[in-house]
Write a protein that holds these residues in place. Sequence first.
Motif, PDB file in Angstrom:
ATOM      1  N   SER A   1       0.840  -1.207   0.000  1.00 36.66           N
ATOM      2  CA  SER A   1       0.000   0.000   0.000  1.00 36.66           C
ATOM      3  C   SER A   1       0.870   1.251   0.000  1.00 36.66           C
ATOM      4  CB  SER A   1      -0.927  -0.009   1.217  1.00 36.66           C
ATOM      5  OG  SER A   1      -1.578   1.240   1.349  1.00 36.66           O
ATOM      6  N   THR A   2       0.854   1.985  -1.114  1.00 34.32           N
ATOM      7  CA  THR A   2       1.605   3.243  -1.187  1.00 34.32           C
ATOM      8  C   THR A   2       1.030   4.269  -0.225  1.00 34.32           C
ATOM      9  OG1 THR A   2       2.058   2.785  -3.516  1.00 34.32           O
ATOM     10  CG2 THR A   2       2.446   5.027  -2.753  1.00 34.32           C
ATOM     11  N   LYS A   3      -0.297   4.260  -0.081  1.00 36.69           N
ATOM     12  CA  LYS A   3      -0.943   5.229   0.822  1.00 36.69           C
ATOM     13  C   LYS A   3      -0.503   4.998   2.272  1.00 36.69           C
ATOM     14  CE  LYS A   3      -3.593   7.057  -2.413  1.00 36.69           C
ATOM     15  NZ  LYS A   3      -3.180   6.210  -3.554  1.00 36.69           N
ATOM     16  N   ALA A   4      -0.346   3.713   2.653  1.00 38.61           N
ATOM     17  CA  ALA A   4       0.113   3.425   4.019  1.00 38.61           C
ATOM     18  C   ALA A   4       1.534   3.921   4.231  1.00 38.61           C
ATOM     19  CB  ALA A   4       0.028   1.924   4.292  1.00 38.61           C
TER      20      ALA A   4
ATOM     21  N   ALA B   1       9.000   3.981  -2.690  1.00 41.25           N
ATOM     22  CA  ALA B   1       7.639   3.564  -3.028  1.00 41.25           C
ATOM     23  C   ALA B   1       7.128   4.269  -4.274  1.00 41.25           C
ATOM     24  CB  ALA B   1       6.705   3.819  -1.851  1.00 41.25           C
ATOM     25  N   LEU B   2       7.433   5.556  -4.424  1.00 42.34           N
ATOM     26  CA  LEU B   2       6.976   6.333  -5.587  1.00 42.34           C
ATOM     27  C   LEU B   2       7.947   6.258  -6.759  1.00 42.34           C
ATOM     28  CD1 LEU B   2       5.640   9.532  -3.768  1.00 42.34           C
ATOM     29  CD2 LEU B   2       4.368   7.513  -4.493  1.00 42.34           C
TER      30      LEU B   2
ATOM     31  N   GLN C   1      -3.585  -1.260   3.767  1.00 43.18           N
ATOM     32  CA  GLN C   1      -2.735  -2.429   3.543  1.00 43.18           C
ATOM     33  C   GLN C   1      -3.523  -3.720   3.743  1.00 43.18           C
ATOM     34  OE1 GLN C   1       0.807  -2.587   2.558  1.00 43.18           O
ATOM     35  NE2 GLN C   1      -0.152  -4.553   2.106  1.00 43.18           N
ATOM     36  N   LEU C   2      -4.383  -3.754   4.773  1.00 45.95           N
ATOM     37  CA  LEU C   2      -5.210  -4.942   5.005  1.00 45.95           C
ATOM     38  C   LEU C   2      -6.171  -5.173   3.844  1.00 45.95           C
ATOM     39  CD1 LEU C   2      -6.054  -4.455   8.801  1.00 45.95           C
ATOM     40  CD2 LEU C   2      -4.413  -6.054   7.805  1.00 45.95           C
ATOM     41  N   PHE C   3      -6.708  -4.077   3.302  1.00 48.95           N
ATOM     42  CA  PHE C   3      -7.633  -4.184   2.173  1.00 48.95           C
ATOM     43  C   PHE C   3      -6.915  -4.734   0.934  1.00 48.95           C
ATOM     44  CE2 PHE C   3     -10.077  -2.395  -1.414  1.00 48.95           C
ATOM     45  CZ  PHE C   3     -11.347  -2.864  -1.091  1.00 48.95           C
ATOM     46  N   VAL C   4      -5.687  -4.249   0.704  1.00 43.10           N
ATOM     47  CA  VAL C   4      -4.888  -4.746  -0.419  1.00 43.10           C
ATOM     48  C   VAL C   4      -4.584  -6.225  -0.225  1.00 43.10           C
ATOM     49  CG1 VAL C   4      -2.640  -4.579  -1.567  1.00 43.10           C
ATOM     50  CG2 VAL C   4      -3.887  -2.496  -0.994  1.00 43.10           C
ATOM     51  N   ASN C   5      -4.203  -6.619   0.989  1.00 39.78           N
ATOM     52  CA  ASN C   5      -3.924  -8.034   1.271  1.00 39.78           C
ATOM     53  C   ASN C   5      -5.157  -8.899   0.998  1.00 39.78           C
ATOM     54  OD1 ASN C   5      -1.416  -7.198   2.135  1.00 39.78           O
ATOM     55  ND2 ASN C   5      -1.905  -7.328   4.313  1.00 39.78           N
TER      56      ASN C   5
ATOM     57  N   THR D   1      -2.663  -3.032  -7.731  1.00 39.24           N
ATOM     58  CA  THR D   1      -2.473  -2.768  -6.300  1.00 39.24           C
ATOM     59  C   THR D   1      -2.843  -1.328  -5.964  1.00 39.24           C
ATOM     60  OG1 THR D   1      -0.665  -4.374  -6.192  1.00 39.24           O
ATOM     61  CG2 THR D   1      -0.783  -2.757  -4.424  1.00 39.24           C
ATOM     62  N   GLU D   2      -2.427  -0.394  -6.816  1.00 36.48           N
ATOM     63  CA  GLU D   2      -2.725   1.031  -6.580  1.00 36.48           C
ATOM     64  C   GLU D   2      -4.222   1.293  -6.634  1.00 36.48           C
ATOM     65  OE1 GLU D   2      -1.658   4.891  -5.579  1.00 36.48           O
ATOM     66  OE2 GLU D   2      -0.441   3.057  -5.640  1.00 36.48           O
TER      67      GLU D   2
END
Length: 483
Positions: free
Chosen positions: A326-329, A371-372, A455-459, A397-398
């Motif tokens: 998760s880039t946002k995390a 990350a970016l 991150q949990l949502f991505v997982n 993922t993004e």
Amino acid sequence: MLSRSSFTSLVVGVFAVYVAHTCWVMYGIVYTRPCPAAAGGGGGAGCVWPYLARRPKLQLSVYTTTRSNIGAESNIDLVLNVEDFDIESKFERTVNVSVPKKTRNNGTLYAYIFLHHAGILPWRDGKQVHIVSPLTTYMVPKPEEINLLTGESTTQQIEAEKQTNALDEPVSHWRSRLTLNVMVEDFVFDGSSLPADVHRYMKMVQLGKTVHYLPILFIDQLSNRVKDLMVINRSTTELPLTVSYDKISLGKLRFWIHMQDAVYSLQQFGFSEKDADEVKGIFVDTNLYFLALTFFVAAFHLLFDFLAFKNDISFWKKKRSMIGMSTKAVLWRCFSTVVIFLFLLDEQTSLLVLIPAGIGAVIELWKVKKALKMTIKWQGLRPKIQFGTYNDSEKKTEEYDTQAMKYLSYLLYPLCIGGAGYSLLNVKYKSWYSWLINSFVNGVYAFGFLFMLPQLFVNYKMKSVAHLPWKAFTYKVPGATRH
């Protein structure tokens, strides 16, 4: 080159040696070898005997003066006199001390504490012991806080007086506590191997064929905390002083001397009074046995933190793809760490806390760069920032990351804005910048755990956790359990 496993083993080995050495040093501090000749009775040649074993009648007297040296009873004020002083009985008394004009004008006031024979003036008693301690110290006063909307201040300070004391200049502060100790053990020292730490507090006298040491009087400077300091104004004529006394064992006395010397060394290296106060709090606010346990827990916590830090850096150093991450995390952790660092800086927090927070902020900024996929190229003196491209898996993922963040923002933004507005109306701050940083850090502390959700949502969407830095997480578990 050392392999990763051998380097970790080396670090653990060095850590074990450090803990063992520290235990040996601590044992040498708290244990003092008694004089061997004293065990056989008689005179004990080469031994130094305690004068307190004779059970003399003692008196405790506390004087104040603006001079660092006194030779007689002129220009001194008696603030406390304890007749029939019992070294076994603890007490605490509060007295009012007259503040001379010299002290009110940023001068220093000293306390002279005498332990002498009852009924005899201290300077006429050849077997008196005394110790000197300043009752004032210099600190930059804390900036005044106001309500940013109404301009109402927290104190009723006169405007003219505020202009007199510039906030960036140290002013004289009053130490409102004076903590005294007397070593009460009837311990017989070996004259050929007196501990250097205690020796400087000892005064010896010859009584017949034996040498005696007079009562060891000690001032507990670790109990002088920043929270007890009071600003000395020019209009102040009297200030309260709380004098407390308690007996102390030889082992604790030696430990306390070493800790005070350590704090003094920190101040000589440039640590401020507030920085030193953070260290004092570790020893004063904790039971000695619990302090020893805390030391071992903190040592292991430091080891696991180092290993987590090492593996986290290694993970991100080798990271070439953001698939499943998760880039946002990552951005949130960076923002949170930087905000906490700026908050600590605004609060003038101790360097002991500020420096690690600053290092953590730099590391999180480096993670954002990775990350970016940022690259910085310099065109003369102008930096040019370029962003790398994502492949199809990274774009997927993004997409999940953005979707999770959209749902989270519906809850998070109203809560943060509402909290900031409430604090603006009801809490006083030094400046608008201070309010902004406090609002951000309150949001971080209150709702930071919510930013684990992307991150949990991505997982969940990718049905995989293989891309996470599990080794670093494993080393972070003991630290999280400790907190």
